[in-house]
Write a protein that holds these residues in place. Structure first.
Motif, PDB file in Angstrom:
ATOM      1  N   VAL A  94       0.813  -1.210   0.000  1.00  0.00           N
ATOM      2  CA  VAL A  94       0.000   0.000   0.000  1.00  0.00           C
ATOM      3  C   VAL A  94       0.853   1.270   0.000  1.00  0.00           C
ATOM      4  CG1 VAL A  94      -0.288  -0.027   2.515  1.00  0.00           C
ATOM      5  CG2 VAL A  94      -1.940   1.176   1.091  1.00  0.00           C
ATOM      6  N   HIS A  95       1.954   1.269   0.735  1.00  0.00           N
ATOM      7  CA  HIS A  95       2.820   2.458   0.763  1.00  0.00           C
ATOM      8  C   HIS A  95       3.517   2.663  -0.580  1.00  0.00           C
ATOM      9  CE1 HIS A  95       2.064   2.995   4.921  1.00  0.00           C
ATOM     10  NE2 HIS A  95       2.790   1.987   5.344  1.00  0.00           N
ATOM     11  N   VAL A  96       4.026   1.572  -1.116  1.00  0.00           N
ATOM     12  CA  VAL A  96       4.722   1.646  -2.409  1.00  0.00           C
ATOM     13  C   VAL A  96       3.758   2.137  -3.487  1.00  0.00           C
ATOM     14  CG1 VAL A  96       5.867   0.286  -4.206  1.00  0.00           C
ATOM     15  CG2 VAL A  96       6.368  -0.160  -1.787  1.00  0.00           C
ATOM     16  N   ARG A  97       2.579   1.569  -3.489  1.00  0.00           N
ATOM     17  CA  ARG A  97       1.591   1.939  -4.514  1.00  0.00           C
ATOM     18  C   ARG A  97       1.218   3.416  -4.397  1.00  0.00           C
ATOM     19  NH1 ARG A  97      -2.516  -2.275  -2.504  1.00  0.00           N
ATOM     20  NH2 ARG A  97      -3.976  -1.352  -3.969  1.00  0.00           N
ATOM     21  N   ARG A  98       1.046   3.891  -3.164  1.00  0.00           N
ATOM     22  CA  ARG A  98       0.662   5.294  -2.972  1.00  0.00           C
ATOM     23  C   ARG A  98       1.751   6.236  -3.486  1.00  0.00           C
ATOM     24  NH1 ARG A  98      -0.719   4.687   1.822  1.00  0.00           N
ATOM     25  NH2 ARG A  98       1.158   5.380   2.859  1.00  0.00           N
ATOM     26  N   VAL A  99       2.990   5.905  -3.190  1.00  0.00           N
ATOM     27  CA  VAL A  99       4.104   6.749  -3.657  1.00  0.00           C
ATOM     28  C   VAL A  99       4.214   6.686  -5.181  1.00  0.00           C
ATOM     29  CG1 VAL A  99       6.610   7.018  -3.620  1.00  0.00           C
ATOM     30  CG2 VAL A  99       5.370   6.637  -1.487  1.00  0.00           C
ATOM     31  N   PHE A 100       4.071   5.514  -5.739  1.00  0.00           N
ATOM     32  CA  PHE A 100       4.145   5.387  -7.201  1.00  0.00           C
ATOM     33  C   PHE A 100       3.028   6.202  -7.871  1.00  0.00           C
ATOM     34  CE2 PHE A 100       6.810   1.498  -8.576  1.00  0.00           C
ATOM     35  CZ  PHE A 100       7.774   1.783  -7.638  1.00  0.00           C
ATOM     36  N   LEU A 101       1.840   6.141  -7.297  1.00  0.00           N
ATOM     37  CA  LEU A 101       0.710   6.881  -7.875  1.00  0.00           C
ATOM     38  C   LEU A 101       0.924   8.387  -7.768  1.00  0.00           C
ATOM     39  CD1 LEU A 101      -2.377   4.867  -6.573  1.00  0.00           C
ATOM     40  CD2 LEU A 101      -1.898   5.382  -8.976  1.00  0.00           C
ATOM     41  N   ARG A 102       1.262   8.837  -6.593  1.00  0.00           N
ATOM     42  CA  ARG A 102       1.358  10.276  -6.365  1.00  0.00           C
ATOM     43  C   ARG A 102       2.572  10.906  -7.038  1.00  0.00           C
ATOM     44  NH1 ARG A 102      -0.268  10.639   0.089  1.00  0.00           N
ATOM     45  NH2 ARG A 102      -2.511  10.335  -0.191  1.00  0.00           N
ATOM     46  N   SER A 103       3.600  10.114  -7.229  1.00  0.00           N
ATOM     47  CA  SER A 103       4.784  10.655  -7.899  1.00  0.00           C
ATOM     48  C   SER A 103       4.682  10.504  -9.410  1.00  0.00           C
ATOM     49  CB  SER A 103       6.044   9.939  -7.393  1.00  0.00           C
ATOM     50  OG  SER A 103       6.029   8.582  -7.796  1.00  0.00           O
ATOM     51  N   GLY A 104       3.602   9.902  -9.878  1.00  0.00           N
ATOM     52  CA  GLY A 104       3.385   9.786 -11.314  1.00  0.00           C
ATOM     53  C   GLY A 104       4.119   8.642 -11.976  1.00  0.00           C
ATOM     54  N   LEU A 105       4.749   7.766 -11.179  1.00  0.00           N
ATOM     55  CA  LEU A 105       5.400   6.608 -11.790  1.00  0.00           C
ATOM     56  C   LEU A 105       4.368   5.694 -12.432  1.00  0.00           C
ATOM     57  CD1 LEU A 105       8.238   5.517  -9.320  1.00  0.00           C
ATOM     58  CD2 LEU A 105       8.468   6.640 -11.543  1.00  0.00           C
ATOM     59  N   ILE A 106       3.183   5.673 -11.861  1.00  0.00           N
ATOM     60  CA  ILE A 106       2.079   4.919 -12.462  1.00  0.00           C
ATOM     61  C   ILE A 106       0.840   5.796 -12.457  1.00  0.00           C
ATOM     62  CG2 ILE A 106       2.935   2.630 -11.798  1.00  0.00           C
ATOM     63  CD1 ILE A 106       0.907   2.659  -9.472  1.00  0.00           C
ATOM     64  N   CYS A 116       8.771  15.444  -7.379  1.00  0.00           N
ATOM     65  CA  CYS A 116       7.447  14.808  -7.434  1.00  0.00           C
ATOM     66  C   CYS A 116       6.380  15.809  -7.886  1.00  0.00           C
ATOM     67  CB  CYS A 116       7.094  14.267  -6.044  1.00  0.00           C
ATOM     68  SG  CYS A 116       5.463  13.515  -5.953  1.00  0.00           S
ATOM     69  N   PRO A 117       5.465  15.392  -8.749  1.00  0.00           N
ATOM     70  CA  PRO A 117       4.370  16.291  -9.153  1.00  0.00           C
ATOM     71  C   PRO A 117       3.324  16.483  -8.059  1.00  0.00           C
ATOM     72  CG  PRO A 117       4.081  14.130 -10.126  1.00  0.00           C
ATOM     73  CD  PRO A 117       5.425  14.116  -9.453  1.00  0.00           C
ATOM     74  N   ARG A 118       3.491  15.759  -6.998  1.00  0.00           N
ATOM     75  CA  ARG A 118       2.632  15.903  -5.808  1.00  0.00           C
ATOM     76  C   ARG A 118       1.144  15.683  -6.149  1.00  0.00           C
ATOM     77  NH1 ARG A 118       5.589  20.565  -2.109  1.00  0.00           N
ATOM     78  NH2 ARG A 118       7.719  19.936  -2.582  1.00  0.00           N
ATOM     79  N   LEU A 119       0.873  14.559  -6.705  1.00  0.00           N
ATOM     80  CA  LEU A 119      -0.510  14.211  -7.065  1.00  0.00           C
ATOM     81  C   LEU A 119      -1.200  13.647  -5.824  1.00  0.00           C
ATOM     82  CD1 LEU A 119       0.441  12.462 -10.435  1.00  0.00           C
ATOM     83  CD2 LEU A 119      -0.313  14.829 -10.097  1.00  0.00           C
ATOM     84  N   THR A 120      -1.338  14.501  -4.833  1.00  0.00           N
ATOM     85  CA  THR A 120      -1.766  14.031  -3.508  1.00  0.00           C
ATOM     86  C   THR A 120      -3.242  13.661  -3.430  1.00  0.00           C
ATOM     87  OG1 THR A 120      -2.044  16.331  -2.857  1.00  0.00           O
ATOM     88  CG2 THR A 120       0.033  15.277  -2.253  1.00  0.00           C
ATOM     89  N   ASP A 121      -3.982  13.961  -4.487  1.00  0.00           N
ATOM     90  CA  ASP A 121      -5.383  13.532  -4.477  1.00  0.00           C
ATOM     91  C   ASP A 121      -5.518  12.064  -4.850  1.00  0.00           C
ATOM     92  OD1 ASP A 121      -4.449  14.102  -7.025  1.00  0.00           O
ATOM     93  OD2 ASP A 121      -6.463  14.503  -7.802  1.00  0.00           O
ATOM     94  N   ARG A 122      -4.408  11.475  -5.262  1.00  0.00           N
ATOM     95  CA  ARG A 122      -4.446  10.057  -5.607  1.00  0.00           C
ATOM     96  C   ARG A 122      -4.312   9.202  -4.346  1.00  0.00           C
ATOM     97  NH1 ARG A 122      -0.703   9.123 -11.005  1.00  0.00           N
ATOM     98  NH2 ARG A 122      -2.143  10.054 -12.500  1.00  0.00           N
ATOM     99  N   ALA A 123      -5.152   8.202  -4.243  1.00  0.00           N
ATOM    100  CA  ALA A 123      -5.093   7.309  -3.083  1.00  0.00           C
ATOM    101  C   ALA A 123      -5.201   5.877  -3.566  1.00  0.00           C
ATOM    102  CB  ALA A 123      -6.223   7.612  -2.099  1.00  0.00           C
ATOM    103  N   VAL A 124      -4.714   4.978  -2.763  1.00  0.00           N
ATOM    104  CA  VAL A 124      -4.832   3.570  -3.084  1.00  0.00           C
ATOM    105  C   VAL A 124      -6.245   3.136  -2.759  1.00  0.00           C
ATOM    106  CG1 VAL A 124      -3.994   1.262  -2.565  1.00  0.00           C
ATOM    107  CG2 VAL A 124      -2.402   3.183  -2.637  1.00  0.00           C
ATOM    108  N   GLU A 125      -6.940   2.700  -3.770  1.00  0.00           N
ATOM    109  CA  GLU A 125      -8.357   2.378  -3.582  1.00  0.00           C
ATOM    110  C   GLU A 125      -8.546   1.237  -2.606  1.00  0.00           C
ATOM    111  OE1 GLU A 125     -10.666   1.807  -7.039  1.00  0.00           O
ATOM    112  OE2 GLU A 125      -9.905   3.605  -8.025  1.00  0.00           O
ATOM    113  N   GLY A 126      -9.527   1.426  -1.737  1.00  0.00           N
ATOM    114  CA  GLY A 126      -9.897   0.352  -0.820  1.00  0.00           C
ATOM    115  C   GLY A 126      -9.078   0.299   0.443  1.00  0.00           C
ATOM    116  N   VAL A 127      -7.872   0.851   0.407  1.00  0.00           N
ATOM    117  CA  VAL A 127      -7.027   0.798   1.604  1.00  0.00           C
ATOM    118  C   VAL A 127      -6.396   2.160   1.838  1.00  0.00           C
ATOM    119  CG1 VAL A 127      -6.517  -1.649   1.576  1.00  0.00           C
ATOM    120  CG2 VAL A 127      -5.145  -0.106   0.184  1.00  0.00           C
ATOM    121  N   GLY A 128      -7.098   3.202   1.430  1.00  0.00           N
ATOM    122  CA  GLY A 128      -6.508   4.526   1.423  1.00  0.00           C
ATOM    123  C   GLY A 128      -5.973   5.011   2.746  1.00  0.00           C
TER     124      GLY A 128
END
Ligand code: SF4
Length: 264
Positions: free
Chosen positions: A183-195, A246-258
């Motif tokens: 969950v932590h890895v996914r959140r960082v990847f999402l918010r930093s725009g890696l995914i 980081c583009p700081r896409l902080t509105d992105r959250a890991v679904e279901g386990v935010g």
């Protein structure tokens, strides 16, 4: 295509540099101490079977609590004898569930423990180290771990990383290892725009693109950032290792386990 405003290369470079820094630091990696309790920490470091049990506990509760659980289980049962674990499921269930419960999955975890004990006795001669003998390939170790009830891809990947990084296991092919779908890895990847899409395949692809020779290098830095500054709520971008790139896409959250904590 990268997210608008995202320099994936810079993010990847920063994470890789942080990963190398952590690897060089060696003994000061966060994972060096599995848990704050000295005796519990010594048990999961020194006893292969206890380490495997710790892996079973690492789900849905804080890491420190999960890694303390084998020691507490031993205290409650008076042993961690595999034959008794395999043959005394009721005792195991009571020990796990007794308040304060060792885990919130008080039905599943005892079943996994009993099953693991049976499997260790039946397939590994009661010696968990035979799952990860010196020189074994990481993919084979991961495959063996996946054969245990209660161990999925995330736990198996995490276990391999911990075996190599924290317990000194000498395994081949670590370059084939990758980040855990955590969950932590996914959140960082999402918010930093890696995914842009949160799937196991995308996380692995992004890690491989970022560090082709050793995708797993991104695992620990991402996890540390996710646990410290890139929190589910109120991320602290200014204090973050990725803050400058980081583009700081902080509105992105890991679904279901935010807002849940992950374990490691
Ligand atoms: S805390 Fe901010 S800067 Fe750091 S990874 Fe999360 S969104 Fe990016």
């Amino acid at each position: 295509m990268p997210s608008s405003g995202t320099d994936r290369g810079a993010v990847a470079q920063t994470l890789v540099a942080y990963g190398i820094e952590l690897a060089r630091a060696g003994a000061v990696q966060v994972g060096d101490a599995f848990t704050d309790d000295v005796d519990a920490d010594a048990l999961v470091k020194g006893c292969d079977e206890a380490f495997l049990l710790g892996i079973l506990f690492t789900q849905g509760i804080a890491a420190e609590r999960a890694w303390a659980a084998p020691y507490l289980l031993k205290q409650r049962l008076g042993h961690l004898d595999l034959k008794r674990l395999a043959q005394e499921p009721d005792a195991v269930a009571r020990a796990v569930a007794r308040p304060p419960a060792l885990h919130r999955f008080i039905k599943n975890v005892p079943v996994w423990i009993v099953s693991a004990a049976q499997q260790l006795l039946g397939e590994y001669g009661g010696d968990a180290s035979r799952i990860w003998p010196e020189g074994e390939h990481v993919t084979e170790v991961r495959r063996r771990l996946l054969a245990f009830d209660g161990i999925g891809p995330k736990k198996a990947t995490m276990a391999v990383e911990l075996l190599v990084r924290n317990r000194g296991a000498r395994l081949r092919g670590r370059e084939c290892g990758s980040v855990a779908y955590d969950v932590h890895v996914r959140r960082v990847f999402l918010r930093s725009g890696l995914i842009d899409v949160d799937t196991p395949a995308e996380v692995q692809r992004a890690a491989a693109d970022s560090s082709p020779e050793e995708p797993g290098l991104l695992d620990l830095p991402s996890w540390l950032i996710g646990r410290s500054t890139c929190r589910p709520k109120d991320p602290d971008c200014d204090a973050c290792r990725l803050g400058a790139v980081c583009p700081r896409l902080t509105d992105r959250a890991v679904e279901g386990v935010g807002v849940r904590r992950s374990v490691r």
